[in-house]
Enzyme design. Structure first.
Site, PDB file in Angstrom:
ATOM      1  N   THR A 127       0.862  -1.188   0.000  1.00  0.00           N
ATOM      2  CA  THR A 127       0.000   0.000   0.000  1.00  0.00           C
ATOM      3  C   THR A 127       0.896   1.235   0.000  1.00  0.00           C
ATOM      4  O   THR A 127       1.685   1.432   0.929  1.00  0.00           O
ATOM      5  CB  THR A 127      -0.890  -0.011   1.257  1.00  0.00           C
ATOM      6  N   PHE A 157      -6.337  -6.613  -0.917  1.00  0.00           N
ATOM      7  CA  PHE A 157      -7.476  -6.390  -0.008  1.00  0.00           C
ATOM      8  C   PHE A 157      -7.715  -7.556   0.939  1.00  0.00           C
ATOM      9  O   PHE A 157      -8.737  -7.601   1.609  1.00  0.00           O
ATOM     10  CB  PHE A 157      -8.743  -6.109  -0.824  1.00  0.00           C
ATOM     11  N   GLY A 262     -16.766  -2.047  19.514  1.00  0.00           N
ATOM     12  CA  GLY A 262     -15.751  -2.812  20.245  1.00  0.00           C
ATOM     13  C   GLY A 262     -14.646  -1.915  20.726  1.00  0.00           C
ATOM     14  O   GLY A 262     -14.888  -0.798  21.199  1.00  0.00           O
ATOM     15  N   GLY A 266      -7.350  -2.040  14.698  1.00  0.00           N
ATOM     16  CA  GLY A 266      -5.903  -2.086  14.913  1.00  0.00           C
ATOM     17  C   GLY A 266      -5.269  -2.730  13.698  1.00  0.00           C
ATOM     18  O   GLY A 266      -5.816  -2.668  12.594  1.00  0.00           O
ATOM     19  N   CYS A 269      -2.824  -2.125   8.955  1.00  0.00           N
ATOM     20  CA  CYS A 269      -3.366  -1.404   7.790  1.00  0.00           C
ATOM     21  C   CYS A 269      -4.223  -0.195   8.146  1.00  0.00           C
ATOM     22  O   CYS A 269      -3.866   0.934   7.811  1.00  0.00           O
ATOM     23  CB  CYS A 269      -4.165  -2.371   6.921  1.00  0.00           C
ATOM     24  N   LYS A 332      -7.021  -8.935  15.866  1.00  0.00           N
ATOM     25  CA  LYS A 332      -8.291  -9.552  15.499  1.00  0.00           C
ATOM     26  C   LYS A 332      -8.116 -11.060  15.630  1.00  0.00           C
ATOM     27  O   LYS A 332      -6.971 -11.527  15.773  1.00  0.00           O
ATOM     28  CB  LYS A 332      -8.705  -9.165  14.074  1.00  0.00           C
TER      29      LYS A 332
HETATM   30  N1  NAD Z   1      -1.246  -7.315   6.428  1.00  0.00           N
HETATM   31  C1  NAD Z   1      -2.372  -7.085   5.755  1.00  0.00           C
HETATM   32  O1  NAD Z   1      -3.448  -7.543   6.121  1.00  0.00           O
HETATM   33  C2  NAD Z   1      -2.337  -6.262   4.489  1.00  0.00           C
HETATM   34  C3  NAD Z   1      -3.461  -6.268   3.649  1.00  0.00           C
HETATM   35  C4  NAD Z   1      -3.417  -5.500   2.487  1.00  0.00           C
HETATM   36  C5  NAD Z   1      -2.299  -4.742   2.188  1.00  0.00           C
HETATM   37  N2  NAD Z   1      -1.240  -4.743   3.031  1.00  0.00           N
HETATM   38  C6  NAD Z   1      -0.057  -3.964   2.653  1.00  0.00           C
HETATM   39  O2  NAD Z   1       0.904  -4.871   2.140  1.00  0.00           O
HETATM   40  C7  NAD Z   1       2.226  -4.458   2.498  1.00  0.00           C
HETATM   41  C8  NAD Z   1       2.925  -5.556   3.264  1.00  0.00           C
HETATM   42  O3  NAD Z   1       2.234  -5.758   4.479  1.00  0.00           O
HETATM   43  P1  NAD Z   1       2.513  -7.050   5.385  1.00  0.00           P
HETATM   44  O4  NAD Z   1       1.532  -6.981   6.504  1.00  0.00           O
HETATM   45  O5  NAD Z   1       2.547  -8.253   4.536  1.00  0.00           O
HETATM   46  O6  NAD Z   1       3.981  -6.703   5.904  1.00  0.00           O
HETATM   47  P2  NAD Z   1       4.942  -7.618   6.773  1.00  0.00           P
HETATM   48  O7  NAD Z   1       5.628  -6.718   7.708  1.00  0.00           O
HETATM   49  O8  NAD Z   1       4.188  -8.786   7.322  1.00  0.00           O
HETATM   50  O9  NAD Z   1       5.990  -8.195   5.726  1.00  0.00           O
HETATM   51  C9  NAD Z   1       6.938  -7.419   5.093  1.00  0.00           C
HETATM   52  C10 NAD Z   1       8.111  -8.304   4.734  1.00  0.00           C
HETATM   53  O10 NAD Z   1       9.011  -7.533   3.936  1.00  0.00           O
HETATM   54  C11 NAD Z   1      10.335  -7.872   4.301  1.00  0.00           C
HETATM   55  N3  NAD Z   1      11.241  -6.804   3.850  1.00  0.00           N
HETATM   56  C12 NAD Z   1      11.422  -5.584   4.391  1.00  0.00           C
HETATM   57  N4  NAD Z   1      12.328  -4.885   3.677  1.00  0.00           N
HETATM   58  C13 NAD Z   1      12.718  -5.682   2.655  1.00  0.00           C
HETATM   59  C14 NAD Z   1      13.614  -5.519   1.565  1.00  0.00           C
HETATM   60  N5  NAD Z   1      14.280  -4.394   1.390  1.00  0.00           N
HETATM   61  N6  NAD Z   1      13.757  -6.551   0.705  1.00  0.00           N
HETATM   62  C15 NAD Z   1      13.084  -7.699   0.882  1.00  0.00           C
HETATM   63  N7  NAD Z   1      12.203  -7.902   1.901  1.00  0.00           N
HETATM   64  C16 NAD Z   1      12.022  -6.904   2.764  1.00  0.00           C
HETATM   65  C17 NAD Z   1      10.261  -8.056   5.805  1.00  0.00           C
HETATM   66  O11 NAD Z   1      11.358  -8.803   6.297  1.00  0.00           O
HETATM   67  C18 NAD Z   1       8.924  -8.805   5.940  1.00  0.00           C
HETATM   68  O12 NAD Z   1       9.091 -10.195   5.858  1.00  0.00           O
HETATM   69  C19 NAD Z   1       2.051  -3.160   3.290  1.00  0.00           C
HETATM   70  O13 NAD Z   1       2.160  -2.074   2.429  1.00  0.00           O
HETATM   71  C20 NAD Z   1       0.626  -3.272   3.805  1.00  0.00           C
HETATM   72  O14 NAD Z   1       0.052  -2.010   4.028  1.00  0.00           O
HETATM   73  C21 NAD Z   1      -1.224  -5.500   4.167  1.00  0.00           C
END
Ligand code: NAD
Length: 480
Positions: A127, A157, A262, A266, A269, A332
């Site tokens: 994102t 999403f 609730g 958190g 995102c 959650k």
């Molecule tokens: N978690 C969710 O539910 C969700 C849903 C939709 C969108 N997003 C978006 O997706 C993106 C990722 O979220 P996430 O929750 O999966 O993050 P996360 O923190 O779980 O995972 C990120 C990963 O990237 C790795 N990383 C960091 N820097 C790096 C680099 N330079 N090279 C290679 N790997 C690297 C980290 O070690 C980690 O394993 C964010 O932008 C988030 O906003 C997350």
């Protein structure tokens, strides 16, 4: 088609595992060697239902690998999905360091690609604030010496806890593309998941695609803060927010989804994406008062919960020396993710007031230990967490917490007091078992709320003292 997925976190792992399940070759790239090692063993580095099994199946089939050799992975990939984190930075904006670090490595790999190879598709799935995907494209061009590549934005999403199902059966897939080939490639990649229904792949311009993600999360966060604000009014005036919710949600224009009161939202995102919208507004001179309110209500909601617990013990000498049990730390249910989890703030706030806190979470204990350190103790079982407790706080609505054995719980606890922060426990059963039950936006104190209803000018219930709930606990309803 060979796909490199960069960032083996919640989004990257699910994205890669699902693409592999549809027959693609997937290589995970991450800076965290421990995560890569787990993937190679067929274990998921995070808890997400069904993910370990899916990874192992595809590993056994030879479709999944994991490497820290990013340049090589990018050199050989037909498509590169950027799924690294974009957490809130110091100024409230998204921190884009990881995204640009990856872009620089991709640029290096682009320089080394075979001249005859088709240009790879670079997909920004993280994102990112509007304009970032184009900035990545410019950086790739500059630093690769003008090498060819295709660029796309493809916000994700999925919801943690049901991420695999969400990815395999998406409501819609948003892609931001500015050339037809990129759009066609993404349609092809997602075809196995969109053929079952939903709105399919929706191709937009890149900036609109980036904005869809922020607008969607901001809308969902708004619904949560809205119903929590209404819950506050219900508490003060003796209405039951659950009844109010049912009444308002029967209106087709409102609908039943995402309007559950609730402890507020958190996770990694909603909080950061709302804050990123505020920052985008500030930079552009666009007013974002509504979203500022959404953020403020959300912060207040968890603080109010801790204050209600403290208020309950105020007239008995305060929280110092009290034992509190907390059920659920993850933000959650069905995830081990505790990023911006309400429970973490609530536990800290209560510990600061001198309470000894013991928590239980089915999956998030390891992460909770990391975040809470010595602030609170973990228990291996929900009933053990409750032993000797003056009150139980339900902070995450894991299924197993919704219908506990109230008699066993009562025997374990020093005092029969429950604060249900998610309104999931049966009031009738809790009250019948002799508990004082406090929930969110509901009249806990029957007498107090009756008084409120019959008075011409209604003083808020909260100021009369939450403790009136004890009366209700001793006199359960006949039909309860
Ligand atoms: N978690 C969710 O539910 C969700 C849903 C939709 C969108 N997003 C978006 O997706 C993106 C990722 O979220 P996430 O929750 O999966 O993050 P996360 O923190 O779980 O995972 C990120 C990963 O990237 C790795 N990383 C960091 N820097 C790096 C680099 N330079 N090279 C290679 N790997 C690297 C980290 O070690 C980690 O394993 C964010 O932008 C988030 O906003 C997350």
């Amino acid at each position: 088609m060979r796909i490199a997925v960069v960032g083996a976190g919640y989004v990257g792992l699910v994205t890669g595992a699902c693409f592999a399940s549809s027959g693609r070759d997937v290589v995970f790239v991450d800076v965290d060697e421990g995560r890569l090692e787990k993937i190679r063993r067929g274990e998921s580095p995070i808890y997400e239902p069904g993910l370990s099994e899916m990874l192992r199946r595809n590993l056994d089939a030879g479709r999944v690998s994991a490497t820290s050799d990013a340049t090589r992975a990018y050199r050989e990939a037909d498509a590169i999905f950027l799924c690294v984190g974009t957490p809130t930075g110091a100024d409230g904006d998204a921190e884009l360091g990881a995204v640009f670090a990856c872009a620089d490595q991709i640029a290096e790999a682009l320089r080394e690609r075979d001249a005859g190879a088709a240009p790879p598709l670079v997909v920004v799935k993280s994102t990112v604030p509007v304009g970032t995907t184009h900035a990545i494209g410019r950086r790739l061009s500059e630093r690769s010496g003008g090498a060819a590549f295709r660029l796309a934005n493809n916000p994700e999403f999925l919801r943690e806890g049901s991420a695999i199902g969400d990815f395999l059966r998406p409501d819609r897939v948003i892609v931001g593309v500015e050339d037809e080939d990129a759009g066609a490639l993404l349609r092809d990649l997602y075809e196995p998941f969109t053929r079952h229904g939903g709105a399919g792949v929706m191709a937009l311009d890149i900036r609109s695609s980036e904005m869809v993600k922020y607008a969607s999360n901001a809308m969902l966060a708004t619904k949560i803060s809205f119903i929590n604000e209404i819950a506050g009014l219900c508490e003060a005036y003796g209405a039951d927010v659950e009844a109010v919710r049912r009444g308002m949600c029967a209106d087709e224009r409102i609908g039943p989804h995402f309007l559950f009161p609730g402890l507020g939202y958190g996770g990694s995102c909603f909080p950061k994406d709302v804050r990123a919208c505020l920052e985008m507004g500030r930079r552009a001179g666009v007013a974002t008062e509504l979203l500022a309110g959404v953020d403020a209500v959300n912060r207040r909601q968890r603080a109010r919960f801790a204050e209600r617990v403290a208020a309950r013990f105020e007239r008995e000498g305060g929280l110092a020396g009290r034992r509190l049990a907390v059920w659920g730390v993850s933000f959650k249910p069905n995830t081990d993710d505790i990023r911006e989890a309400p429970a973490v703030d609530i536990i800290r706030a209560l510990a600061e007031r001198g309470a000894g806190v013991t928590y239980f979470d089915p999956e998030a204990e390891a992460n909770a230990r990391g975040a809470l350190g010595d602030v609170a103790d973990a228990a291996p079982d929900p009933y053990l967490a409750a032993v000797g407790a003056d009150a139980l706080l339900l902070c995450t609505e894991w299924d197993e917490f919704t219908s506990p054995d109230f008699d066993r719980l009562r025997r374990a606890m020093a005092r029969p007091i429950i604060f249900d922060g998610r309104n999931v426990m049966s009031r009738e059963h809790a009250l019948a078992a002799g508990f004082e039950l406090y929930s969110v936006g509901r009249p806990d104190a029957a007498r107090a709320s009756v008084e409120v209803r019959t008075r011409a000018v209604a003083p808020p219930v909260a100021r009369q003292g939450i403790g009136a709930g004890a009366e209700l606990g001793r006199r359960p309803k006949k039909n309860g």
